[in-house]
Design a protein around this motif. Structure first.
Motif, PDB file in Angstrom:
ATOM      1  N   HIS A 107      -2.731  -1.926 -13.116  1.00 28.40           N
ATOM      2  CA  HIS A 107      -2.161  -2.662 -14.256  1.00 28.40           C
ATOM      3  C   HIS A 107      -0.709  -2.237 -14.503  1.00 28.40           C
ATOM      4  O   HIS A 107       0.168  -3.072 -14.713  1.00 28.40           O
ATOM      5  CB  HIS A 107      -2.968  -2.394 -15.536  1.00 28.40           C
ATOM      6  N   GLU A 108      -0.506  -0.931 -14.446  1.00 28.67           N
ATOM      7  CA  GLU A 108       0.838  -0.372 -14.687  1.00 28.67           C
ATOM      8  C   GLU A 108       1.835  -0.914 -13.651  1.00 28.67           C
ATOM      9  O   GLU A 108       2.940  -1.347 -14.000  1.00 28.67           O
ATOM     10  CB  GLU A 108       0.731   1.152 -14.562  1.00 28.67           C
ATOM     11  N   ALA A 109       1.416  -0.897 -12.387  1.00 25.04           N
ATOM     12  CA  ALA A 109       2.288  -1.394 -11.308  1.00 25.04           C
ATOM     13  C   ALA A 109       2.557  -2.891 -11.473  1.00 25.04           C
ATOM     14  O   ALA A 109       3.687  -3.355 -11.260  1.00 25.04           O
ATOM     15  CB  ALA A 109       1.642  -1.126  -9.949  1.00 25.04           C
ATOM     16  N   ALA A 110       1.536  -3.647 -11.883  1.00 25.37           N
ATOM     17  CA  ALA A 110       1.683  -5.101 -12.051  1.00 25.37           C
ATOM     18  C   ALA A 110       2.677  -5.432 -13.156  1.00 25.37           C
ATOM     19  O   ALA A 110       3.487  -6.359 -13.028  1.00 25.37           O
ATOM     20  CB  ALA A 110       0.324  -5.726 -12.360  1.00 25.37           C
ATOM     21  N   LEU A 111       2.639  -4.664 -14.239  1.00 24.16           N
ATOM     22  CA  LEU A 111       3.525  -4.940 -15.376  1.00 24.16           C
ATOM     23  C   LEU A 111       4.969  -4.531 -15.108  1.00 24.16           C
ATOM     24  O   LEU A 111       5.888  -5.002 -15.772  1.00 24.16           O
ATOM     25  CB  LEU A 111       2.992  -4.266 -16.648  1.00 24.16           C
ATOM     26  N   LYS A 112       5.162  -3.652 -14.128  1.00 25.70           N
ATOM     27  CA  LYS A 112       6.526  -3.215 -13.771  1.00 25.70           C
ATOM     28  C   LYS A 112       7.216  -4.208 -12.833  1.00 25.70           C
ATOM     29  O   LYS A 112       8.416  -4.106 -12.581  1.00 25.70           O
ATOM     30  CB  LYS A 112       6.480  -1.845 -13.083  1.00 25.70           C
ATOM     31  N   MET A 113       6.446  -5.137 -12.261  1.00 29.67           N
ATOM     32  CA  MET A 113       7.020  -6.094 -11.306  1.00 29.67           C
ATOM     33  C   MET A 113       7.960  -7.065 -12.011  1.00 29.67           C
ATOM     34  O   MET A 113       7.760  -7.391 -13.172  1.00 29.67           O
ATOM     35  CB  MET A 113       5.896  -6.923 -10.666  1.00 29.67           C
ATOM     36  N   GLY A 114       8.930  -7.566 -11.272  1.00 27.73           N
ATOM     37  CA  GLY A 114       9.826  -8.589 -11.827  1.00 27.73           C
ATOM     38  C   GLY A 114       9.152  -9.955 -11.760  1.00 27.73           C
ATOM     39  O   GLY A 114       9.037 -10.532 -10.689  1.00 27.73           O
ATOM     40  N   LEU A 131       0.840  -1.205   0.000  1.00 25.86           N
ATOM     41  CA  LEU A 131       0.000   0.000   0.000  1.00 25.86           C
ATOM     42  C   LEU A 131       0.871   1.250   0.000  1.00 25.86           C
ATOM     43  O   LEU A 131       0.612   2.196  -0.753  1.00 25.86           O
ATOM     44  CB  LEU A 131      -0.950   0.009   1.211  1.00 25.86           C
ATOM     45  N   LEU A 132       1.920   1.261   0.823  1.00 16.88           N
ATOM     46  CA  LEU A 132       2.800   2.435   0.891  1.00 16.88           C
ATOM     47  C   LEU A 132       3.535   2.655  -0.425  1.00 16.88           C
ATOM     48  O   LEU A 132       3.768   3.790  -0.832  1.00 16.88           O
ATOM     49  CB  LEU A 132       3.808   2.288   2.038  1.00 16.88           C
ATOM     50  N   GLU A 133       3.891   1.555  -1.111  1.00 17.84           N
ATOM     51  CA  GLU A 133       4.554   1.681  -2.417  1.00 17.84           C
ATOM     52  C   GLU A 133       3.575   2.211  -3.467  1.00 17.84           C
ATOM     53  O   GLU A 133       3.929   3.002  -4.327  1.00 17.84           O
ATOM     54  CB  GLU A 133       5.066   0.306  -2.894  1.00 17.84           C
ATOM     55  N   PHE A 134       2.333   1.739  -3.373  1.00 17.16           N
ATOM     56  CA  PHE A 134       1.325   2.040  -4.402  1.00 17.16           C
ATOM     57  C   PHE A 134       0.680   3.410  -4.208  1.00 17.16           C
ATOM     58  O   PHE A 134       0.375   4.100  -5.167  1.00 17.16           O
ATOM     59  CB  PHE A 134       0.256   0.937  -4.381  1.00 17.16           C
ATOM     60  N   ASP A 135       0.472   3.794  -2.950  1.00 16.98           N
ATOM     61  CA  ASP A 135      -0.175   5.077  -2.659  1.00 16.98           C
ATOM     62  C   ASP A 135       0.427   5.673  -1.389  1.00 16.98           C
ATOM     63  O   ASP A 135       0.007   5.347  -0.278  1.00 16.98           O
ATOM     64  CB  ASP A 135      -1.692   4.874  -2.488  1.00 16.98           C
ATOM     65  N   GLN A 136       1.402   6.548  -1.574  1.00 14.17           N
ATOM     66  CA  GLN A 136       2.113   7.134  -0.422  1.00 14.17           C
ATOM     67  C   GLN A 136       1.205   8.023   0.424  1.00 14.17           C
ATOM     68  O   GLN A 136       1.526   8.334   1.559  1.00 14.17           O
ATOM     69  CB  GLN A 136       3.331   7.926  -0.913  1.00 14.17           C
ATOM     70  N   ASN A 137       0.077   8.454  -0.147  1.00 15.16           N
ATOM     71  CA  ASN A 137      -0.834   9.338   0.592  1.00 15.16           C
ATOM     72  C   ASN A 137      -2.049   8.595   1.140  1.00 15.16           C
ATOM     73  O   ASN A 137      -3.081   9.217   1.423  1.00 15.16           O
ATOM     74  CB  ASN A 137      -1.299  10.489  -0.315  1.00 15.16           C
ATOM     75  N   ALA A 138      -1.945   7.279   1.282  1.00 14.50           N
ATOM     76  CA  ALA A 138      -3.085   6.476   1.768  1.00 14.50           C
ATOM     77  C   ALA A 138      -3.555   6.990   3.127  1.00 14.50           C
ATOM     78  O   ALA A 138      -2.750   7.339   3.996  1.00 14.50           O
ATOM     79  CB  ALA A 138      -2.682   5.011   1.880  1.00 14.50           C
ATOM     80  N   SER A 139      -4.874   7.033   3.305  1.00 12.69           N
ATOM     81  CA  SER A 139      -5.456   7.507   4.566  1.00 12.69           C
ATOM     82  C   SER A 139      -5.223   6.479   5.674  1.00 12.69           C
ATOM     83  O   SER A 139      -4.928   5.313   5.407  1.00 12.69           O
ATOM     84  CB  SER A 139      -6.961   7.728   4.391  1.00 12.69           C
ATOM     85  N   GLU A 140      -5.396   6.930   6.896  1.00 12.40           N
ATOM     86  CA  GLU A 140      -5.243   6.057   8.067  1.00 12.40           C
ATOM     87  C   GLU A 140      -6.238   4.885   7.992  1.00 12.40           C
ATOM     88  O   GLU A 140      -5.887   3.741   8.286  1.00 12.40           O
ATOM     89  CB  GLU A 140      -5.488   6.888   9.330  1.00 12.40           C
ATOM     90  N   THR A 141      -7.475   5.182   7.590  1.00  9.68           N
ATOM     91  CA  THR A 141      -8.484   4.116   7.522  1.00  9.68           C
ATOM     92  C   THR A 141      -8.121   3.079   6.452  1.00  9.68           C
ATOM     93  O   THR A 141      -8.315   1.884   6.651  1.00  9.68           O
ATOM     94  CB  THR A 141      -9.898   4.697   7.270  1.00  9.68           C
ATOM     95  N   GLN A 155     -11.144   0.776  -4.511  1.00 10.29           N
ATOM     96  CA  GLN A 155     -10.377   0.356  -5.691  1.00 10.29           C
ATOM     97  C   GLN A 155      -8.891   0.240  -5.364  1.00 10.29           C
ATOM     98  O   GLN A 155      -8.228  -0.709  -5.773  1.00 10.29           O
ATOM     99  CB  GLN A 155     -10.589   1.339  -6.850  1.00 10.29           C
ATOM    100  N   CYS A 156      -8.380   1.185  -4.600  1.00  5.72           N
ATOM    101  CA  CYS A 156      -6.964   1.155  -4.208  1.00  5.72           C
ATOM    102  C   CYS A 156      -6.666  -0.115  -3.405  1.00  5.72           C
ATOM    103  O   CYS A 156      -5.673  -0.791  -3.653  1.00  5.72           O
ATOM    104  CB  CYS A 156      -6.623   2.401  -3.398  1.00  5.72           C
ATOM    105  N   LEU A 157      -7.550  -0.439  -2.448  1.00  2.00           N
ATOM    106  CA  LEU A 157      -7.360  -1.647  -1.637  1.00  2.00           C
ATOM    107  C   LEU A 157      -7.373  -2.890  -2.527  1.00  2.00           C
ATOM    108  O   LEU A 157      -6.536  -3.782  -2.366  1.00  2.00           O
ATOM    109  CB  LEU A 157      -8.439  -1.733  -0.555  1.00  2.00           C
ATOM    110  N   GLU A 158      -8.300  -2.947  -3.468  1.00  2.00           N
ATOM    111  CA  GLU A 158      -8.385  -4.097  -4.376  1.00  2.00           C
ATOM    112  C   GLU A 158      -7.125  -4.200  -5.238  1.00  2.00           C
ATOM    113  O   GLU A 158      -6.601  -5.296  -5.466  1.00  2.00           O
ATOM    114  CB  GLU A 158      -9.634  -3.993  -5.254  1.00  2.00           C
ATOM    115  N   ASP A 159      -6.621  -3.065  -5.714  1.00  2.00           N
ATOM    116  CA  ASP A 159      -5.365  -3.069  -6.484  1.00  2.00           C
ATOM    117  C   ASP A 159      -4.227  -3.652  -5.645  1.00  2.00           C
ATOM    118  O   ASP A 159      -3.441  -4.467  -6.126  1.00  2.00           O
ATOM    119  CB  ASP A 159      -4.991  -1.638  -6.911  1.00  2.00           C
ATOM    120  N   VAL A 160      -4.153  -3.227  -4.390  1.00  2.00           N
ATOM    121  CA  VAL A 160      -3.081  -3.694  -3.503  1.00  2.00           C
ATOM    122  C   VAL A 160      -3.210  -5.207  -3.251  1.00  2.00           C
ATOM    123  O   VAL A 160      -2.220  -5.938  -3.281  1.00  2.00           O
ATOM    124  CB  VAL A 160      -3.066  -2.881  -2.184  1.00  2.00           C
ATOM    125  N   VAL A 161      -4.437  -5.685  -3.045  1.00  2.00           N
ATOM    126  CA  VAL A 161      -4.683  -7.127  -2.869  1.00  2.00           C
ATOM    127  C   VAL A 161      -4.144  -7.889  -4.088  1.00  2.00           C
ATOM    128  O   VAL A 161      -3.430  -8.888  -3.956  1.00  2.00           O
ATOM    129  CB  VAL A 161      -6.200  -7.415  -2.691  1.00  2.00           C
TER     130      VAL A 161
END
Length: 196
Positions: free
Chosen positions: A175-182, A45-55, A130-136
């Motif tokens: 999708h972009e983050a997934a394709l950048k993974m090794g 989550l921190l890698e994907f969204d540095q401004n993620a809320s506390e909740t 959506q952000c949580l689902e992306d992280v999952v």
């Protein structure tokens, strides 16, 4: 005060997840499976969204809280049974995390929001859901996809189907983050087949 209650909530989620009897090997150490999963969710989550809320941070950490208490085989081993199992788990995860937040003095609207996120309400229309689902999905692709491929080596169609279903749940940013993974050559080949 806010930081204290946040740290206490995360620590309590970890304490409960540390009771998982299922172990996973990480860097030669045996770690309770859901404890490790929660930590991986927070890191991603921190890698994907540095401004993620506390909740959102709490929802990510508590996503699988005490998941092992309802085994998959307690429901029919078909698609319908799987969906029933997942729905029941989300309700339980939401309730457990809500009770921890209540204990540490979070207001009802924050508690309700975390329950809403864990239950994946309004996927595709709520940015935090959506952000949580992306992280999952990213955690699955980074840490569990290789193992999934090995387990279903003889069932290429099943793997492709899972990739396509995972992809559908994700945003363009995901999708972009997934394709950048090794990924391994095999994993990349399967992803390319699934997306073609």
């Amino acid at each position: 005060m806010s930081q204290d209650r946040f740290h206490d909530t995360i620590a309590e989620i970890d304490r409960l997840n540390a009771q998982d009897p299922n172990m996973e090997n990480k860097d030669g150490k045996s770690i309770p499976k859901e404890l490790l999963y929660g930590q991986r969710m927070s890191t991603m989550l921190l890698e994907f969204d540095q401004n993620a809320s506390e909740t959102l941070k709490i929802a990510a950490r508590g996503q699988h809280i005490q998941r092992w208490t309802i085994p998959r085989d307690s429901y029919p081993m078909d698609r319908k049974g799987y969906l029933m199992w997942r729905t029941e788990l989300k309700k339980i995860h939401g309730k457990l995390v809500s009770s921890i937040m209540e204990k540490y003095g979070y207001p009802p609207e924050d508690i309700q929001h975390v329950d809403y996120l864990i239950n994946k309400r309004r996927l595709k229309t709520d940015p935090e859901t959506q952000c949580l689902e992306d992280v999952v999905c990213l955690v699955f692709l980074k840490y569990y996809f290789g193992e999934f491929i090995a387990k279903h080596a003889e069932e290429e169609e099943k793997i492709i189907d899972i990739i396509q279903k995972t992809w559908k749940k994700m945003s363009d940013k995901g999708h972009e983050a997934a394709l950048k993974m090794g990924h391994s050559d095999k994993a990349l080949e399967l992803v390319q087949k699934a997306l073609s």
